[in-house]
Design a protein around this motif. Sequence first.
Motif, PDB file in Angstrom:
ATOM      1  N   ARG A  10       0.836  -1.212   0.000  1.00  0.00           N
ATOM      2  CA  ARG A  10       0.000   0.000   0.000  1.00  0.00           C
ATOM      3  C   ARG A  10       0.861   1.248   0.000  1.00  0.00           C
ATOM      4  O   ARG A  10       1.827   1.350   0.739  1.00  0.00           O
ATOM      5  CB  ARG A  10      -0.920   0.006   1.222  1.00  0.00           C
ATOM      6  N   ARG A  11       0.532   2.164  -0.841  1.00  0.00           N
ATOM      7  CA  ARG A  11       1.153   3.498  -0.834  1.00  0.00           C
ATOM      8  C   ARG A  11       0.109   4.451  -1.378  1.00  0.00           C
ATOM      9  O   ARG A  11      -0.890   4.015  -1.962  1.00  0.00           O
ATOM     10  CB  ARG A  11       2.438   3.515  -1.672  1.00  0.00           C
ATOM     11  N   ASN A  12       0.335   5.742  -1.156  1.00  0.00           N
ATOM     12  CA  ASN A  12      -0.664   6.710  -1.592  1.00  0.00           C
ATOM     13  C   ASN A  12      -0.621   6.852  -3.110  1.00  0.00           C
ATOM     14  O   ASN A  12       0.409   7.211  -3.662  1.00  0.00           O
ATOM     15  CB  ASN A  12      -0.400   8.047  -0.910  1.00  0.00           C
ATOM     16  N   ARG A  14      -1.968   8.777  -6.373  1.00  0.00           N
ATOM     17  CA  ARG A  14      -2.582  10.075  -6.694  1.00  0.00           C
ATOM     18  C   ARG A  14      -2.910  10.230  -8.174  1.00  0.00           C
ATOM     19  O   ARG A  14      -3.503  11.225  -8.581  1.00  0.00           O
ATOM     20  CB  ARG A  14      -1.674  11.216  -6.231  1.00  0.00           C
ATOM     21  N   PHE A  63     -10.473  20.790  -1.288  1.00  0.00           N
ATOM     22  CA  PHE A  63      -9.171  21.055  -0.660  1.00  0.00           C
ATOM     23  C   PHE A  63      -8.117  21.040  -1.758  1.00  0.00           C
ATOM     24  O   PHE A  63      -8.213  20.242  -2.687  1.00  0.00           O
ATOM     25  CB  PHE A  63      -8.884  19.975   0.390  1.00  0.00           C
ATOM     26  N   TRP A  65      -5.281  19.808  -1.852  1.00  0.00           N
ATOM     27  CA  TRP A  65      -4.589  18.519  -1.937  1.00  0.00           C
ATOM     28  C   TRP A  65      -5.563  17.370  -2.201  1.00  0.00           C
ATOM     29  O   TRP A  65      -5.209  16.204  -2.033  1.00  0.00           O
ATOM     30  CB  TRP A  65      -3.769  18.258  -0.672  1.00  0.00           C
ATOM     31  N   HIS A 116      -5.569   9.353   0.572  1.00  0.00           N
ATOM     32  CA  HIS A 116      -6.387  10.118   1.525  1.00  0.00           C
ATOM     33  C   HIS A 116      -6.511  11.534   0.994  1.00  0.00           C
ATOM     34  O   HIS A 116      -5.542  12.069   0.481  1.00  0.00           O
ATOM     35  CB  HIS A 116      -5.739  10.297   2.891  1.00  0.00           C
ATOM     36  N   SER A 117      -7.649  12.147   1.188  1.00  0.00           N
ATOM     37  CA  SER A 117      -7.770  13.576   0.941  1.00  0.00           C
ATOM     38  C   SER A 117      -8.568  14.209   2.075  1.00  0.00           C
ATOM     39  O   SER A 117      -9.690  13.775   2.358  1.00  0.00           O
ATOM     40  CB  SER A 117      -8.454  13.853  -0.391  1.00  0.00           C
ATOM     41  N   ALA A 118      -7.962  15.207   2.694  1.00  0.00           N
ATOM     42  CA  ALA A 118      -8.677  15.950   3.729  1.00  0.00           C
ATOM     43  C   ALA A 118      -9.753  16.816   3.071  1.00  0.00           C
ATOM     44  O   ALA A 118      -9.702  17.073   1.865  1.00  0.00           O
ATOM     45  CB  ALA A 118      -7.688  16.816   4.498  1.00  0.00           C
ATOM     46  N   TYR A 139     -13.151  12.537   5.722  1.00  0.00           N
ATOM     47  CA  TYR A 139     -12.084  12.326   4.737  1.00  0.00           C
ATOM     48  C   TYR A 139     -12.665  11.795   3.446  1.00  0.00           C
ATOM     49  O   TYR A 139     -13.797  11.266   3.431  1.00  0.00           O
ATOM     50  CB  TYR A 139     -11.026  11.331   5.270  1.00  0.00           C
ATOM     51  N   ARG A 159      10.397   5.501   5.518  1.00  0.00           N
ATOM     52  CA  ARG A 159       9.950   5.555   6.908  1.00  0.00           C
ATOM     53  C   ARG A 159      11.137   5.697   7.851  1.00  0.00           C
ATOM     54  O   ARG A 159      12.262   5.317   7.508  1.00  0.00           O
ATOM     55  CB  ARG A 159       9.195   4.260   7.264  1.00  0.00           C
TER      56      ARG A 159
HETATM   57  C1  LIG Z   1      -4.577  11.989   8.140  1.00  0.00           C
HETATM   58  C2  LIG Z   1      -4.015  11.996   6.738  1.00  0.00           C
HETATM   59  C3  LIG Z   1      -4.354  13.009   5.848  1.00  0.00           C
HETATM   60  C4  LIG Z   1      -3.859  13.016   4.558  1.00  0.00           C
HETATM   61  N1  LIG Z   1      -4.277  13.983   3.692  1.00  0.00           N
HETATM   62  C5  LIG Z   1      -3.824  13.948   2.426  1.00  0.00           C
HETATM   63  C6  LIG Z   1      -4.306  14.898   1.472  1.00  0.00           C
HETATM   64  O1  LIG Z   1      -5.142  15.744   1.764  1.00  0.00           O
HETATM   65  N2  LIG Z   1      -3.837  14.826   0.200  1.00  0.00           N
HETATM   66  C7  LIG Z   1      -2.918  13.890  -0.165  1.00  0.00           C
HETATM   67  O2  LIG Z   1      -2.533  13.877  -1.341  1.00  0.00           O
HETATM   68  N3  LIG Z   1      -2.442  12.968   0.722  1.00  0.00           N
HETATM   69  C8  LIG Z   1      -2.875  12.980   1.990  1.00  0.00           C
HETATM   70  N4  LIG Z   1      -2.421  12.040   2.901  1.00  0.00           N
HETATM   71  C9  LIG Z   1      -1.422  11.030   2.461  1.00  0.00           C
HETATM   72  C10 LIG Z   1      -0.062  11.150   3.145  1.00  0.00           C
HETATM   73  O3  LIG Z   1       0.637  12.269   2.676  1.00  0.00           O
HETATM   74  C11 LIG Z   1       0.713   9.842   2.879  1.00  0.00           C
HETATM   75  O4  LIG Z   1      -0.004   8.756   3.403  1.00  0.00           O
HETATM   76  C12 LIG Z   1       2.107   9.900   3.501  1.00  0.00           C
HETATM   77  O5  LIG Z   1       2.914  10.856   2.833  1.00  0.00           O
HETATM   78  C13 LIG Z   1       2.834   8.553   3.436  1.00  0.00           C
HETATM   79  O6  LIG Z   1       2.917   8.098   2.095  1.00  0.00           O
HETATM   80  P1  LIG Z   1       2.343   6.670   1.649  1.00  0.00           P
HETATM   81  O7  LIG Z   1       0.865   6.651   2.005  1.00  0.00           O
HETATM   82  O8  LIG Z   1       2.565   6.608   0.166  1.00  0.00           O
HETATM   83  O9  LIG Z   1       3.078   5.622   2.412  1.00  0.00           O
HETATM   84  C14 LIG Z   1      -2.941  12.010   4.160  1.00  0.00           C
HETATM   85  C15 LIG Z   1      -2.608  10.985   5.072  1.00  0.00           C
HETATM   86  C16 LIG Z   1      -3.153  10.960   6.315  1.00  0.00           C
HETATM   87  C17 LIG Z   1      -2.822   9.802   7.250  1.00  0.00           C
END
Ligand SMILES: Cc1cc2nc3c(=O)[nH]c(=O)nc-3n(C[C@H](O)[C@H](O)[C@H](O)COP(=O)(O)O)c2cc1C
Length: 171
Positions: A10-12, A14, A63, A65, A116-118, A139, A159
Amino acid sequence: METWDAIRARRNIRAFTERPIDPADLDRILEAGRRAPSSTNWQPWDFVAVTERQRLVALSKVFEWARPVAGSAATIALVAPTPADPRRRDWIMYDFGQATMAMMLAATDLGIGSGHSAVIDQALARRLLELPEDRWCVYLVPLGYPADRPLAPIARPNRRPFDDVVHREVW
Ligand SMILES: Cc1cc2nc3c(=O)[nH]c(=O)nc-3n(C[C@H](O)[C@H](O)[C@H](O)COP(=O)(O)O)c2cc1C
């Protein structure tokens, strides 16, 4: 995918391909959220699954982001009751974090990327999702097939080192 592989893969994500998510797969991801644990099992969540492109594009404006929402195949909005006090707000944030992670791991298991997006502009989210006045969108979780590279276990994640994070018996 094995659970341990999904945790490591898992990774973010986009940027997503155009490939739609099979409705049964989307339901499985939502079901993972529904099964998440919560404080006293109060299950404070509702999930709004959005797939209409026009609504996704509009929702991405809540938002700066939240842009990945626009190109996602689907986005899940996690919706909570407006908390009565700060303590309940803390519970909501913890419980929604658990539901989010359960959904993300279920998605990863299917090869589906998630992020995730806030949500800052609550009025816009409320209007687009037609939320009742006593609810807020905690979220957004955009979903879709990764546009860059497929999900696979990450050997060296970005990490803090294990020994820096982990303390044994005492600090
Ligand atoms: C509470 C929370 C809020 C986040 N909000 C955003 C966001 O608004 N936009 C975004 O692109 N990523 C968002 N993220 C993603 C984090 O930036 C990302 O999980 C972190 O950099 C680690 O990277 P990875 O998920 O690829 O391991 C959010 C993560 C968390 C836990």
